[in-house]
Design a protein around this motif. Structure first.
Motif, PDB file in Angstrom:
ATOM      1  N   LYS A 101       0.840  -1.214   0.000  1.00 27.62           N
ATOM      2  CA  LYS A 101       0.000   0.000   0.000  1.00 27.62           C
ATOM      3  C   LYS A 101       0.872   1.259   0.000  1.00 27.62           C
ATOM      4  CE  LYS A 101      -3.738   2.429   2.352  1.00 27.62           C
ATOM      5  NZ  LYS A 101      -3.063   3.668   2.089  1.00 27.62           N
ATOM      6  N   LYS A 102       1.938   1.196   0.820  1.00 28.79           N
ATOM      7  CA  LYS A 102       2.840   2.353   0.898  1.00 28.79           C
ATOM      8  C   LYS A 102       3.536   2.563  -0.453  1.00 28.79           C
ATOM      9  CE  LYS A 102       6.065   4.441   4.040  1.00 28.79           C
ATOM     10  NZ  LYS A 102       7.267   4.189   4.759  1.00 28.79           N
ATOM     11  N   ARG A 103       3.883   1.459  -1.113  1.00 29.22           N
ATOM     12  CA  ARG A 103       4.544   1.591  -2.411  1.00 29.22           C
ATOM     13  C   ARG A 103       3.580   2.196  -3.442  1.00 29.22           C
ATOM     14  NH1 ARG A 103       8.019  -2.621  -6.190  1.00 29.22           N
ATOM     15  NH2 ARG A 103       8.374  -1.059  -7.796  1.00 29.22           N
ATOM     16  N   ARG A 104       2.323   1.733  -3.417  1.00 29.31           N
ATOM     17  CA  ARG A 104       1.339   2.300  -4.353  1.00 29.31           C
ATOM     18  C   ARG A 104       1.186   3.790  -4.118  1.00 29.31           C
ATOM     19  NH1 ARG A 104      -1.466  -2.384  -3.484  1.00 29.31           N
ATOM     20  NH2 ARG A 104      -2.845  -1.420  -1.937  1.00 29.31           N
ATOM     21  N   ASP A 105       1.106   4.184  -2.867  1.00 37.43           N
ATOM     22  CA  ASP A 105       0.984   5.602  -2.509  1.00 37.43           C
ATOM     23  C   ASP A 105       2.198   6.383  -2.990  1.00 37.43           C
ATOM     24  OD1 ASP A 105      -1.391   5.462  -1.344  1.00 37.43           O
ATOM     25  OD2 ASP A 105      -0.730   6.011   0.689  1.00 37.43           O
ATOM     26  N   LEU A 106       3.385   5.809  -2.705  1.00 37.70           N
ATOM     27  CA  LEU A 106       4.632   6.489  -3.057  1.00 37.70           C
ATOM     28  C   LEU A 106       4.735   6.667  -4.579  1.00 37.70           C
ATOM     29  CD1 LEU A 106       7.998   5.696  -1.392  1.00 37.70           C
ATOM     30  CD2 LEU A 106       7.897   5.948  -3.845  1.00 37.70           C
ATOM     31  N   CYS A 107       4.441   5.569  -5.307  1.00 34.95           N
ATOM     32  CA  CYS A 107       4.551   5.643  -6.772  1.00 34.95           C
ATOM     33  C   CYS A 107       3.475   6.577  -7.333  1.00 34.95           C
ATOM     34  CB  CYS A 107       4.449   4.245  -7.385  1.00 34.95           C
ATOM     35  SG  CYS A 107       5.921   3.258  -7.059  1.00 34.95           S
ATOM     36  N   GLY A 108       2.257   6.501  -6.775  1.00 41.31           N
ATOM     37  CA  GLY A 108       1.174   7.353  -7.282  1.00 41.31           C
ATOM     38  C   GLY A 108       1.465   8.824  -7.057  1.00 41.31           C
ATOM     39  N   ARG A 109       2.184   9.134  -6.006  1.00 42.64           N
ATOM     40  CA  ARG A 109       2.403  10.533  -5.647  1.00 42.64           C
ATOM     41  C   ARG A 109       3.704  11.079  -6.249  1.00 42.64           C
ATOM     42  NH1 ARG A 109      -0.077  13.585  -2.029  1.00 42.64           N
ATOM     43  NH2 ARG A 109      -1.418  11.835  -1.517  1.00 42.64           N
ATOM     44  N   HIS A 110       4.756  10.275  -6.246  1.00 45.76           N
ATOM     45  CA  HIS A 110       6.079  10.800  -6.611  1.00 45.76           C
ATOM     46  C   HIS A 110       6.534  10.387  -8.011  1.00 45.76           C
ATOM     47  CE1 HIS A 110       6.612  12.358  -2.610  1.00 45.76           C
ATOM     48  NE2 HIS A 110       6.267  11.180  -2.112  1.00 45.76           N
ATOM     49  N   LEU A 111       5.903   9.350  -8.587  1.00 45.20           N
ATOM     50  CA  LEU A 111       6.263   8.906  -9.934  1.00 45.20           C
ATOM     51  C   LEU A 111       5.007   9.004 -10.805  1.00 45.20           C
ATOM     52  CD1 LEU A 111       8.264   7.286  -7.924  1.00 45.20           C
ATOM     53  CD2 LEU A 111       8.537   5.724  -9.822  1.00 45.20           C
ATOM     54  N   GLY A 112       5.113   9.678 -11.926  1.00 44.38           N
ATOM     55  CA  GLY A 112       3.973   9.792 -12.836  1.00 44.38           C
ATOM     56  C   GLY A 112       4.272   9.049 -14.119  1.00 44.38           C
ATOM     57  N   LEU A 113       3.333   8.209 -14.568  1.00 41.77           N
ATOM     58  CA  LEU A 113       3.553   7.423 -15.792  1.00 41.77           C
ATOM     59  C   LEU A 113       2.663   7.944 -16.916  1.00 41.77           C
ATOM     60  CD1 LEU A 113       4.806   4.964 -17.236  1.00 41.77           C
ATOM     61  CD2 LEU A 113       2.960   3.575 -16.298  1.00 41.77           C
ATOM     62  N   VAL A 114       3.282   8.317 -18.026  1.00 41.76           N
ATOM     63  CA  VAL A 114       2.533   8.703 -19.232  1.00 41.76           C
ATOM     64  C   VAL A 114       2.498   7.477 -20.125  1.00 41.76           C
ATOM     65  CG1 VAL A 114       2.436  10.239 -21.217  1.00 41.76           C
ATOM     66  CG2 VAL A 114       3.345  11.082 -19.047  1.00 41.76           C
ATOM     67  N   PHE A 115       1.305   6.954 -20.348  1.00 42.66           N
ATOM     68  CA  PHE A 115       1.172   5.695 -21.068  1.00 42.66           C
ATOM     69  C   PHE A 115       1.347   5.896 -22.570  1.00 42.66           C
ATOM     70  CE2 PHE A 115      -1.027   4.947 -17.116  1.00 42.66           C
ATOM     71  CZ  PHE A 115      -0.682   3.646 -16.796  1.00 42.66           C
ATOM     72  N   GLN A 116       1.712   4.772 -23.220  1.00 42.94           N
ATOM     73  CA  GLN A 116       1.931   4.764 -24.661  1.00 42.94           C
ATOM     74  C   GLN A 116       0.618   4.954 -25.425  1.00 42.94           C
ATOM     75  OE1 GLN A 116       3.565   1.284 -27.479  1.00 42.94           O
ATOM     76  NE2 GLN A 116       4.749   1.582 -25.649  1.00 42.94           N
ATOM     77  N   GLU A 117      -0.441   4.318 -24.942  1.00 43.30           N
ATOM     78  CA  GLU A 117      -1.730   4.331 -25.647  1.00 43.30           C
ATOM     79  C   GLU A 117      -2.735   5.107 -24.799  1.00 43.30           C
ATOM     80  OE1 GLU A 117      -2.668   3.380 -28.516  1.00 43.30           O
ATOM     81  OE2 GLU A 117      -0.810   2.393 -29.128  1.00 43.30           O
ATOM     82  N   PRO A 118      -2.926   6.387 -25.083  1.00 41.69           N
ATOM     83  CA  PRO A 118      -3.799   7.175 -24.205  1.00 41.69           C
ATOM     84  C   PRO A 118      -5.236   6.663 -24.177  1.00 41.69           C
ATOM     85  CG  PRO A 118      -3.140   8.462 -26.131  1.00 41.69           C
ATOM     86  CD  PRO A 118      -2.328   7.199 -26.151  1.00 41.69           C
TER      87      PRO A 118
END
Ligand code: SF4
Length: 338
Positions: A101-118
């Motif tokens: 859960k902490k990892r999901r929070d950390l990634c959701g907040r501090h890492l942003g992913l721009v997907f290939q197929e919008p």
């Protein structure tokens, strides 16, 4: 003719290179990810890091392991894929040892992913605005009204001409370029310190692609975010990336800070295979790299590029080359490199 290509390559600068600060925000060490319980290795031991504000390109053909790397960093590997070994450190914190859960929070907040197929990244049954506002409501804890106001502001920041109208629209009413702007808005909503852009311009025409690249570059520099920009097209990284990592068959085969003096035959091949730059009158033929990249599960005794390499020797077919440092942020994985 080949000399013409290399002259062209040498004339194109990367972004102005700035030595990264001593403390990277992301460190990847010996990262190996596979599918099918290890039967199909996708990455075979990656080592790299990103410093705050640094733009790094990750380039290679389809199947080289670029996108799997991105999803591995985000903790979003698809079913059947797993990390076999290695460490991903976020500001020194081992993400594998971080509770889910902490990892999901950390990634959701501090890492942003721009997907290939919008289109596949957006939910067709919710309006654009609802999908952007949801991030502010559920991740930042804003009220419905404040989340809506922030979403509209953000849709304007990513260049949508009518943010109010966009808020109420649905994904199918948008062009590919507009959908990609929405996906970028969602990735940067919480001001992440690292933006991972996974081939964000693949489905776009060159003009829109240039706008999207400019947008990512502007947003990153305004917000001081690091960017890992994944692409199969070296040219897209011109003027954008300060460093480039070239991947082949799950390994980094070259690290560059400039397009001058390309050392690895694969990187040289990628340059020669580039079509002429739009708007430039270049009198040259294309030289596609012969053969096919190995399949993910294919085991090759020596250098994985040997079957396609014009310079391959007996040594190459017998012994895998190591990644050899050539200077600050310069390295190559080739027996023949100087
Ligand atoms: Fe080519 Fe040999 Fe270098 Fe591999 S090690 S890229 S086969 S020259």
């Amino acid at each position: 003719m080949v000399g013409c290509f290399l002259a062209f390559a040498k004339s194109v600068p990367l972004g102005s290179f700035v030595l990264p600060p001593a403390q990277p925000i992301l460190q990847v060490q010996d990262l190996a990810i596979s599918f099918g319980r290890g039967a199909y290795p996708a990455t075979r031991g990656l080592d790299f890091s990103l410093a705050p504000g640094e733009v790094v390109g990750l380039v290679g053909e389809s199947g080289s392991g670029k996108s799997v790397t991105a999803y591995g960093l985000m903790g979003l590997l698809p079913h059947g894929a797993k990390v076999d070994r290695g460490v991903i450190l976020w500001k020194g914190q081992d993400l594998a040892l971080t509770p889910p859960k902490k990892r999901r929070d950390l990634c959701g907040r501090h890492l942003g992913l721009v997907f290939q197929e919008p289109l596949s990244a957006l939910n067709p049954v919710y309006s654009i605005g609802e999908q952007v506002a949801e991030i502010f409501r559920y991740r930042a804890g804003l009220s419905r009204a404040k989340a809506k106001a922030k979403a509209i502001e953000l849709l304007g920041q990513v260049g949508l001409p009518d943010p109010q109208g966009a808020y109420a629209s649905f994904p199918h009413r948008f062009s590919g370029g507009m959908r990609q702007r929405v996906v970028i808005a969602m990735a940067i909503a919480l001001s992440p310190e690292l933006i991972i852009a996974d081939e964000p311009t693949t489905a776009l025409d060159p003009t829109i692609a240039a706008q999207i690249i400019q947008l990512i570059q502007n947003l990153a520099s305004q917000r001081g975010a690091a960017v890992l920009f994944i692409t199969h097209n070296l040219r897209l990284l011109t003027g954008l990336a300060q460093r480039i990592l070239v991947m082949y068959h799950g390994l980094i085969v070259e690290e560059l800070t400039s397009f001058q003096d390309l050392q690895h035959p694969y990187t040289q091949g990628l340059w020669r295979a580039l079509p002429p730059e739009p708007g430039l009158r270049e009198d040259r033929r294309l030289f596609p790299i012969p053969g096919q990249a190995p399949l993910p599960g294919e085991e090759i005794r020596g250098c994985a590029f040997a079957p396609r390499c014009p310079k391959a020797q007996d040594l190459c077919r017998l012994t895998p080359p190591l990644l050899r440092p050539l200077g600050p942020n310069r390295a190559t994985r080739c027996h023949l490199s100087r």
